[in-house]
Design a protein around this motif. Structure first.
Motif, PDB file in Angstrom:
ATOM      1  N   ILE A  87       0.773  -1.490   0.165  1.00 26.24           N
ATOM      2  CA  ILE A  87       0.476  -0.601   0.407  1.00 26.24           C
ATOM      3  C   ILE A  87       1.063   1.566  -0.262  1.00 26.24           C
TER       4      ILE A  87
ATOM      5  N   GLY B  64     -11.327  -2.307   2.565  1.00 25.67           N
ATOM      6  CA  GLY B  64     -11.429  -0.815   1.833  1.00 25.67           C
ATOM      7  C   GLY B  64     -10.683   0.342   1.350  1.00 25.67           C
ATOM      8  N   ARG B  65      -9.070  -0.576   1.555  1.00 25.15           N
ATOM      9  CA  ARG B  65      -8.219  -0.074   1.264  1.00 25.15           C
ATOM     10  C   ARG B  65      -7.454  -0.140   0.688  1.00 25.15           C
ATOM     11  N   ILE B  66      -7.492  -0.963   0.006  1.00 28.17           N
ATOM     12  CA  ILE B  66      -6.848  -2.120  -0.775  1.00 28.17           C
ATOM     13  C   ILE B  66      -7.839  -3.458  -1.251  1.00 28.17           C
ATOM     14  N   ARG B  67      -8.142  -3.055  -2.940  1.00 24.68           N
ATOM     15  CA  ARG B  67      -8.741  -4.557  -3.272  1.00 24.68           C
ATOM     16  C   ARG B  67      -8.050  -5.723  -2.632  1.00 24.68           C
TER      17      ARG B  67
ATOM     18  N   ARG C  75      -6.329   1.630  -3.700  1.00 17.34           N
ATOM     19  CA  ARG C  75      -7.904   1.020  -3.399  1.00 17.34           C
ATOM     20  C   ARG C  75      -8.404   0.959  -5.091  1.00 17.34           C
ATOM     21  N   ASP C  76      -7.577   1.181  -6.028  1.00 20.11           N
ATOM     22  CA  ASP C  76      -7.582   0.888  -7.261  1.00 20.11           C
ATOM     23  C   ASP C  76      -6.601  -0.665  -7.573  1.00 20.11           C
TER      24      ASP C  76
ATOM     25  N   ASP D  66      -3.262   5.130  -6.492  1.00 20.65           N
ATOM     26  CA  ASP D  66      -4.377   4.842  -5.085  1.00 20.65           C
ATOM     27  C   ASP D  66      -4.398   3.525  -4.748  1.00 20.65           C
TER      28      ASP D  66
END
Lengths: 435, 435
Positions: free
Chosen positions: B320, B355-358, B331-332, B329
């Motif tokens: 992250i 919610g912070r990363i897939r 999250r993408d 980002d």
């Protein structure tokens, strides 16, 4: 397609009925032991047995299809004792004794069949009754209960997918095995299966019995189910039930003194009929305290007692104290616990009484019908219900059972009142009946 | 006797072998995805793959009979891709893309067979190696591991009675289902089966995959096992593995600069070969910290990363932070956890990163081989072992994997030392490898 037995698949598709009760030996052993003296000595007594669902939250008529129920009951009526079954009864040793069943009784069994039943809906639920000579009606008790309980299980599992069923039974197996592993740790354990009437189903009970045999070895002393005893080379367990004192009490008529004496008259009959064998006392039919207080001294010479409606700890203490008061060493006596047992209460009983009195456990509902927390989705229909089949009339007179727990009392209210007056209130309580 | 399929019983008795691997699709999907560019671009590379048992307490030669092992390996060599299997590979959509396998590759697969193996005993245990062109040897990895693990399971269960087996699998089913019930509660879960190589057995893995499908629905996104994906209409999951950077590094020869650049050269090849699809980075082959630090900017445009040898929490935080530092980002982006997962660590990761990363999970050993506390008697042979099949030689040069955990490093000691010098020590630790 080579893996598929085509004939079997086609045949399976033609099934009209998957019978629940497939043998007249699929019953409790004590029914046969009681049946023999009933046949020999009380042929003229007419009785009514009634199925009673004490679990009022469950409406059986909305769960079980009437036609299916009739099909199962009708199928049970087609059964006869087979040659092989009668040979086994004649040739086997029960409680170490040969020829416990007499030739005239076995001959009579050859043509035995279950009598007709009465099934109707009253107040929105089934009324199922058996009005017939005692020696016929009595044999409905266990198959009637087993049929209703298994039809309820079938209703509970009907909507489940192949996978949910797999999980359900995997969990139930794991659950029972964990109980067995705890039982293994109890020194000197003697336990048997008493779970026929409340079983989830016949095949499941068979599995449970095999699991107990495998897991406990000689600590599993047998099963009350005669068919499973025969199939698995196990001892048949059980002696007598409340219906004997209930009938003898009813036959005592209006004479209070004769009524009060009737529980001991039953024991005299039993001892005489079985030549001093099978001497287990069921003390609670009309209340244990009164029964023990008025018992003739020879009752304390019997092998032991089966308390059936009092919490285990007071029940055990009461019986131990009584043997002591009568000058008998409780360590020579046997107590058989059989009321609503589960692994926790068995451990509690063992801790409290092992070494003070000989103990045996008759494990019923929680052995053969414990699916709590086993289904993937909540399925309250899998919970066992408190279903009994009790004698309610004897030659037109009401039959009564009081027991030590008034929640278990059965009979006409006026008759119950009279019995309470005759036998007294002592030592009685009222406790919710779980199973 | 009408219940018995006589032909089947007689046939069963004639079995010479119960084959463990019965299809060349019984392998991980990434093997096929990697095989295609290997076949297209690296036909001349010769490799040696070696089975390595990291669990030193377990001596496989004393557990598994050599003749049985040879029979299973020989049987696997008789397998060919069937017409139906090739049609499925050609016609199916993978990761939403049609025709991912090209006609020339599929034609080559028609005649594919596993190359010969070398099996001997050295220092008291098996040495099992595959010395062959890369595009042949590579396909042994998964079947070799599956065969050894299942032979070990068979040894573990051989002495068990019918009933003990029943309890064992009932408990294992109940255990997995309890994990699935916990997984159900994780919002937005995406999880797949990565358990082929470490499975208890093929049938058990099949059951586990069906259980995940039944229990999790669309949250169960698929399986790495191509055969099970085909049989159960599931997505095939996986992209690439350590062997690609390991071979590219070895092929870099003595030039340290080329060695340092090789991990990115692999990614360029992959992106080019698959036209910008399947863009998952495996960053840890020679250490994640060094890999990320030196990564060209376009690496951060890829779909995501699969950390495979660092504890989950630092692994996730590191990735992250790196995406953020590169101005992307998180999250993408997608992170795929696949190293020694179990229900607890999946819950931990979900709590930390949802919610912070897939996130996606590739669940292996503890999905398809968790029999801890399931046997009636202690049975340590049922415990999974840390067995891998790694590339050890490339055109006669040593192949090396460092990973983020030095306990997982493989290769010739001198070569490992050189790689450590070239790639650096940063971010590396040594932790016991459980599975």
């Amino acid at each position: 397609m080579l893996n598929i037995d085509i004939a079997k698949r086609v045949y399976d598709r033609t099934w009209k009925l998957d019978p629940i009760v497939r043998s007249l030996l699929d019953t409790d052993f004590y029914k046969l032991l009681m049946l023999q003296p009933i046949h020999a000595r009380n042929q003229s007594v007419r009785t009514r047995f009634s199925v009673i669902n004490r679990t009022r939250s469950v409406n059986l008529a909305s769960i079980i299809d009437e036609a299916e129920l009739r099909d199962q009951l009708d199928h049970a009526r087609t059964l006869r004792f087979t040659k092989r079954e009668l040979i086994w009864l004649a040739g086997n040793t029960f409680y170490g004794r040969r020829h416990i069943f007499r030739p005239d009784f076995l001959t009579w069994l050859e043509s035995f069949r279950l009598p007709d039943y009465e099934l109707r809906i009253e107040n929105g639920d089934y009324v199922l009754e058996f009005d017939a000579p005692w020696a016929e009606a009595t044999m409905w008790e266990v198959p009637a209960l087993a049929i209703i309980n298994e039809l309820k299980s079938r209703a509970a599992t009907r909507a489940l997918g192949r996978f949910e069923l797999d999980i359900l039974y995997a969990r139930a197996k794991a659950k029972l095995w964990s109980k067995i592993e705890r039982l293994k740790k109890l020194p000197g354990l003697r336990i048997s299966d008493f779970g026929t009437r409340r079983r989830h189903g016949f095949i499941w009970q068979s599995w449970c019995v095999e699991a107990m045999k495998e897991g406990l070895g000689s600590a599993f002393v047998g099963t009350s189910n005669v068919l499973l005893a025969m199939n698995n080379d196990l001892e048949s367990i059980g002696t007598n039930a409340h219906e004997l004192p209930m009938v003898y009490a009813a036959l005592a008529g209006a004479d209070d003194k004769a009524l009060r004496a009737s529980p001991y008259k039953v024991l005299e009959m039993w001892k005489d009929f079985y030549d001093g064998n099978l001497l287990i006392v069921l003390p609670d039919t009309f209340g244990t305290a009164a029964f023990l207080e008025r018992a003739p001294d020879w009752v304390s010479d019997w092998t032991g007692m089966r308390p059936d409606s009092k919490p285990i700890l007071p029940a055990g203490e009461e019986i131990i104290a009584w043997y002591r008061a009568r000058g008998r060493d409780p360590r020579d006596k046997l107590i058989i616990f059989s009321d609503g047992l589960d692994i926790d209460s068995i451990e509690t009983a063992h801790k409290a009484f092992a070494g003070r009195i000989r103990i045996s456990y008759g494990w019923g509902t929680n052995l053969t019908n414990d699916f709590r927390n086993c289904a993937s989705r909540p399925n309250p229909l899998l919970d066992p219900i408190s279903l009994v089949c009790k004698i309610t009339e004897v030659d037109g007179m009401p039959a009564v059972k009081l027991s030590d727990n008034l929640a278990k009392a059965t009979g006409d209210p006026a008759a119950i009142e009279r019995y309470l007056r005759v036998f007294g209130q002592e030592g009685r309580s009222e406790q919710a009946v779980a199973v």
